[in-house]
Motif scaffolding. Structure first.
Motif, PDB file in Angstrom:
ATOM      1  N   LEU A 191       3.719  58.499  21.729  1.00 36.03           N
ATOM      2  CA  LEU A 191       3.833  58.321  23.164  1.00 36.03           C
ATOM      3  C   LEU A 191       4.531  57.006  23.506  1.00 36.03           C
ATOM      4  N   ALA A 192       4.160  55.949  22.813  1.00 37.50           N
ATOM      5  CA  ALA A 192       4.788  54.652  23.082  1.00 37.50           C
ATOM      6  C   ALA A 192       6.281  54.687  22.761  1.00 37.50           C
ATOM      7  N   GLU A 193       6.624  55.360  21.676  1.00 41.63           N
ATOM      8  CA  GLU A 193       8.041  55.456  21.314  1.00 41.63           C
ATOM      9  C   GLU A 193       8.817  56.254  22.351  1.00 41.63           C
ATOM     10  N   SER A 194       8.212  57.358  22.826  1.00 45.91           N
ATOM     11  CA  SER A 194       8.870  58.184  23.841  1.00 45.91           C
ATOM     12  C   SER A 194       9.022  57.421  25.153  1.00 45.91           C
ATOM     13  N   LEU A 195       7.984  56.697  25.551  1.00 43.30           N
ATOM     14  CA  LEU A 195       8.061  55.921  26.789  1.00 43.30           C
ATOM     15  C   LEU A 195       9.092  54.818  26.703  1.00 43.30           C
ATOM     16  N   GLU A 196       9.164  54.204  25.556  1.00 46.14           N
ATOM     17  CA  GLU A 196      10.149  53.131  25.387  1.00 46.14           C
ATOM     18  C   GLU A 196      11.567  53.678  25.500  1.00 46.14           C
ATOM     19  N   HIS A 197      11.767  54.863  24.916  1.00 49.00           N
ATOM     20  CA  HIS A 197      13.083  55.489  24.994  1.00 49.00           C
ATOM     21  C   HIS A 197      13.415  55.882  26.434  1.00 49.00           C
ATOM     22  N   SER A 198      12.415  56.452  27.154  1.00 47.76           N
ATOM     23  CA  SER A 198      12.649  56.864  28.545  1.00 47.76           C
ATOM     24  C   SER A 198      12.904  55.661  29.433  1.00 47.76           C
ATOM     25  N   ARG A 199      12.186  54.585  29.200  1.00 49.53           N
ATOM     26  CA  ARG A 199      12.382  53.397  30.022  1.00 49.53           C
ATOM     27  C   ARG A 199      13.772  52.813  29.814  1.00 49.53           C
ATOM     28  N   ARG A 200      14.254  52.873  28.591  1.00 49.23           N
ATOM     29  CA  ARG A 200      15.610  52.361  28.332  1.00 49.23           C
ATOM     30  C   ARG A 200      16.641  53.212  29.056  1.00 49.23           C
ATOM     31  N   GLU A 201      16.376  54.532  29.120  1.00 49.44           N
ATOM     32  CA  GLU A 201      17.344  55.425  29.748  1.00 49.44           C
ATOM     33  C   GLU A 201      17.311  55.334  31.276  1.00 49.44           C
ATOM     34  N   LEU A 202      16.145  55.334  31.826  1.00 45.26           N
ATOM     35  CA  LEU A 202      16.021  55.398  33.283  1.00 45.26           C
ATOM     36  C   LEU A 202      16.035  54.040  33.941  1.00 45.26           C
ATOM     37  N   GLY A 203      15.381  53.092  33.328  1.00 49.78           N
ATOM     38  CA  GLY A 203      15.321  51.765  33.908  1.00 49.78           C
ATOM     39  C   GLY A 203      14.286  51.689  35.019  1.00 49.78           C
ATOM     40  N   GLY A 204      14.025  50.491  35.425  1.00 50.16           N
ATOM     41  CA  GLY A 204      13.013  50.284  36.455  1.00 50.16           C
ATOM     42  C   GLY A 204      13.389  50.896  37.793  1.00 50.16           C
ATOM     43  N   GLU A 205      14.707  50.925  38.130  1.00 52.86           N
ATOM     44  CA  GLU A 205      15.115  51.491  39.414  1.00 52.86           C
ATOM     45  C   GLU A 205      14.840  52.973  39.481  1.00 52.86           C
ATOM     46  N   GLY A 206      15.080  53.649  38.380  1.00 53.43           N
ATOM     47  CA  GLY A 206      14.811  55.087  38.344  1.00 53.43           C
ATOM     48  C   GLY A 206      13.340  55.401  38.519  1.00 53.43           C
ATOM     49  N   GLU A 207      12.489  54.568  37.952  1.00 55.42           N
ATOM     50  CA  GLU A 207      11.056  54.786  38.087  1.00 55.42           C
ATOM     51  C   GLU A 207      10.621  54.628  39.541  1.00 55.42           C
ATOM     52  N   ARG A 208      11.149  53.602  40.203  1.00 59.64           N
ATOM     53  CA  ARG A 208      10.797  53.417  41.609  1.00 59.64           C
ATOM     54  C   ARG A 208      11.332  54.562  42.468  1.00 59.64           C
ATOM     55  N   PHE A 209      12.541  55.006  42.165  1.00 57.09           N
ATOM     56  CA  PHE A 209      13.114  56.123  42.922  1.00 57.09           C
ATOM     57  C   PHE A 209      12.276  57.382  42.742  1.00 57.09           C
ATOM     58  N   GLY A 210      11.842  57.612  41.522  1.00 51.96           N
ATOM     59  CA  GLY A 210      11.005  58.788  41.268  1.00 51.96           C
ATOM     60  C   GLY A 210       9.679  58.718  42.005  1.00 51.96           C
ATOM     61  N   ALA A 211       9.116  57.508  42.063  1.00 48.98           N
ATOM     62  CA  ALA A 211       7.851  57.359  42.778  1.00 48.98           C
ATOM     63  C   ALA A 211       8.013  57.650  44.262  1.00 48.98           C
ATOM     64  N   VAL A 212       9.152  57.198  44.820  1.00 42.90           N
ATOM     65  CA  VAL A 212       9.414  57.468  46.237  1.00 42.90           C
ATOM     66  C   VAL A 212       9.553  58.967  46.482  1.00 42.90           C
ATOM     67  N   LEU A 213      10.292  59.657  45.615  1.00 46.03           N
ATOM     68  CA  LEU A 213      10.470  61.101  45.775  1.00 46.03           C
ATOM     69  C   LEU A 213       9.142  61.847  45.667  1.00 46.03           C
ATOM     70  N   GLU A 214       8.310  61.411  44.757  1.00 43.01           N
ATOM     71  CA  GLU A 214       7.020  62.078  44.573  1.00 43.01           C
ATOM     72  C   GLU A 214       6.152  61.949  45.807  1.00 43.01           C
ATOM     73  N   SER A 215       6.234  60.824  46.499  1.00 40.81           N
ATOM     74  CA  SER A 215       5.347  60.577  47.626  1.00 40.81           C
ATOM     75  C   SER A 215       5.905  61.084  48.950  1.00 40.81           C
ATOM     76  N   MET A 216       7.164  61.499  48.989  1.00 39.13           N
ATOM     77  CA  MET A 216       7.762  61.956  50.240  1.00 39.13           C
ATOM     78  C   MET A 216       7.185  63.297  50.675  1.00 39.13           C
ATOM     79  N   ARG A 217       6.948  63.432  51.980  1.00 40.06           N
ATOM     80  CA  ARG A 217       6.490  64.702  52.539  1.00 40.06           C
ATOM     81  C   ARG A 217       7.659  65.637  52.817  1.00 40.06           C
ATOM     82  N   GLU A 218       8.862  65.074  52.995  1.00 43.87           N
ATOM     83  CA  GLU A 218      10.038  65.897  53.208  1.00 43.87           C
ATOM     84  C   GLU A 218      10.576  66.380  51.859  1.00 43.87           C
ATOM     85  N   GLY A 219      11.184  67.549  51.873  1.00 45.90           N
ATOM     86  CA  GLY A 219      11.778  68.070  50.652  1.00 45.90           C
ATOM     87  C   GLY A 219      13.106  67.394  50.354  1.00 45.90           C
TER      88      GLY A 219
END
Length: 600
Positions: free
Chosen positions: A230-258
């Protein structure tokens, strides 16, 4: 509570449970075996004593002495009972007190011995006040059947059981001590590895390069390996997406609009949960064309327009309901879609990616439509009586006041239309109060038979004018949980509706029956009925099957709508069909009530 404590508690619990089960089984088995042995021994002693008594001469005189002598040899209490049931000898009772004893013929073991030859029982002796085991044997003699009875106090059984229980308790305590010791050793080894894994997992939150590397093939080692993966997979995903992608995903998850993102190839790149829930998208939509997932030509055209023109656009689209069992929204949806191109380098050519935001306005459009229809219908209903009043007033002012007969006719027209306006306004106010929950309903146990009779009584004169027979077929004591005023309004509207919409000389029946805790109220007439095409809409506001006839009768077109709202407010339902005779049949189902129900 840590895993060590849980493991120890579990081990101790299992040991205690096993000890209790073992103690119960051993005590029950041992007690049964000792009891059987004692009864068998007592039976043998009874046979021997009976054989000795059988050789005696005159039992009537020798019984007392014989009982005392045989008691020492048998090691038990001996009782000799004559054919009448009287005790003639008892080793525990002095000969001069034998007359004080009550007859023993009804004692269980004595009665069994008299009828079957032998008898057994266990109880507290009335003579000695101690728990005793009894064995009796019938002895046939010329003067009649005597009974020889032996009684034995099971002290030895109780002592044996007490000693056995003490040994079991000692063994249980020893087993508990061993179990706790084993649990402590095992839990210490297990918890040590788990504590280590917990520490590694916490370190991974800040440093994904940390690894557990637990050796072994058991479940703890598998958990450590899973943590490393799990740690290896997360490290790989974090390198690919970066912190901005994580924040963007969190915003999309919490939006009530589609939110829908289309890539440059025209395929879906992202769908947020709100859009999946809104449009009933199943499975993985990523990588598929939007027309295949959403099945909307309007949306497809909007996406292509924005992608090619690279300019934002807004459009209102309608999504049709999905077929049963297929992906898609369960009902028709109206959506406002704001689409914009994704930012691309200036030198890029061809179509751009598109991001679309969906706003669900289905309910808003429905309410707007209802408001438009209501205003149009209300205006239409008000226009006729207002026009009649105005025309009559103008005629009167134009000179008709001098003609008394004509003036009276015009005044009657004004009064009739004013009354209709009054009814219409009252019905509109009632509907408004019911919709806004401003009209409180106090539900209690209401006698439906009395309520129906009262409602019909108010309409008897109107029914008599049309030679219409109104019959109430409701059993007295039929109770419903309802508001008295609301129930009266429902009954009045339904019966009045039946009288008005049937020809002269018709028949209207009000009946009710109780079923499964509910009460079914029916109002049926033998008129022309309601065509099936209209039955689904008769409860709508201002809806009329025959508009001209309804207005001529003075109806407002709101009575059935008010009845439906009141029924639903009292946790009931109402529907209309055509009865067996072809007339309209209105069926109202309300909760039943008991005589002790309180008004609330």
């Amino acid at each position: 509570m840590g895993i060590r404590s849980k493991l120890i508690a579990f081990t101790v619990g299992i040991a205690v449970l096993a000890a209790v089960v073992f103690d119960g089984y051993v005590m029950k088995t041992l007690g049964a075996e000792l009891g059987d042995q004692t009864e068998a021994d007592l039976a043998v002693r009874t046979e021997l004593v009976a054989a000795t008594v059988a050789r005696a001469g005159d039992l009537a005189t020798e019984a007392a002495a014989l009982a005392a002598a045989l008691s020492e040899r048998a090691g038990a209490r001996v009782t000799l009972i004559d054919p009448s049931g009287a005790v003639r000898g008892d080793s525990s009772v002095a000969p001069e007190r034998l007359g004080e004893l009550e007859a023993h013929a009804t004692r269980d073991e004595v009665a069994d011995a008299r009828h079957h030859g032998a008898g057994r029982s266990e109880r507290v002796s009335k003579t000695t006040q101690m728990r005793m085991l009894y064995a009796a044997r019938r002895l046939d003699r010329p003067e009649g059947p005597w009974v020889v009875r032996l009684a034995f106090e099971p002290i030895a059984i109780d002592r044996s059981l007490s000693a056995a229980r003490a040994r079991v308790v000692q063994g249980t305590l020893l087993a508990l001590a061993l179990a706790v010791s084993a649990a402590l050793l095992g839990s210490r080894a297990l918890s040590g590895r788990l504590v280590y894994l917990t520490g590694v997992a916490r370190e991974m939150r800040g440093d994904l390069s940390r690894r557990a590397r637990v050796q072994g093939r058991d479940e703890v080692a598998a958990l450590g390996s899973a943590l490393d993966d799990l740690a290896e997979s997360l490290e790989h995903s974090r390198r690919e997406l970066g912190g901005e992608g994580e924040r963007f995903g969190a915003v999309l998850e919490s939006m009530r609009e589609g939110v829908l993102v289309i890539d440059e190839e025209g395929d879906i790149a992202l769908v947020n949960p709100a859009l999946s829930q809104l449009l009933g998208i199943r499975g993985d939509a990523v990588g598929r064309p939007p027309i295949e997932v959403l099945r909307s030509a309007s949306l497809h055209e909007l996406i292509e327009e924005v992608a090619l023109a690279r300019a934002a656009a807004t459009r209102e689209i309608e999504i049709a309901p999905a077929a049963p069992g297929s992906a898609g929204p369960p009902g028709r949806r109206i959506l406002v879609v704001n689409a914009a191109p994704l930012a691309l380098p200036a030198q890029s050519r061809g179509a751009a990616g598109v991001v679309a935001v969906f706003f669900d306005v289905t309910e808003l459009r429905r309410i707007e439509g209802l408001q438009r229809n209501f205003i149009a219908n209300a205006s239409h209903e008000l226009r006729t009586p207002v026009a009649s009043i105005r025309a009559s007033s103008e005629t009167l002012l134009g000179g008709a006041l001098d003609d008394q007969e004509a003036a009276r006719d015009f005044v009657e027209v004004i009064e009739r239309n004013a009354a209709r306006l009054h009814r219409l306004v009252n019905d509109l106010l009632d509907l408004s109060r019911i919709d806004g929950r401003e009209r409180p309903l106090s539900q209690g146990a209401i006698d439906l038979a009395a309520q129906a009779e009262a409602a019909v009584a108010l309409l008897r004169e109107r029914a008599r004018e049309k030679r219409t027979e109104v019959k109430v077929d409701v059993a007295p004591g039929t109770l419903v949980a309802a508001d008295a005023r609301a129930l009266d309004q429902i009954l009045t509207n339904l019966v009045d509706n039946a009288i008005h919409h049937t020809p002269d000389g018709s028949r209207v029946v009000v009946r009710a029956r109780a079923a499964n805790g509910r009460v079914v109220l029916e109002v049926e007439d033998n008129g022309p009925g309601i065509p099936p095409v209209h039955q689904g809409r008769v409860f709508e506001r201002f809806y009329r099957v025959d508009p001209g006839r309804s207005r001529a009768s003075g109806g407002t077109g709101l009575g059935l709508s008010i009845a439906k709202h009141l029924v639903e407010a009292m946790s009931g339902d109402i529907l209309v069909t055509n009865g067996a005779a072809g007339g309209a049949l209105f069926r109202v189902t309300l909760p039943g009530a008991t005589a002790g129900a309180q008004q609330r």
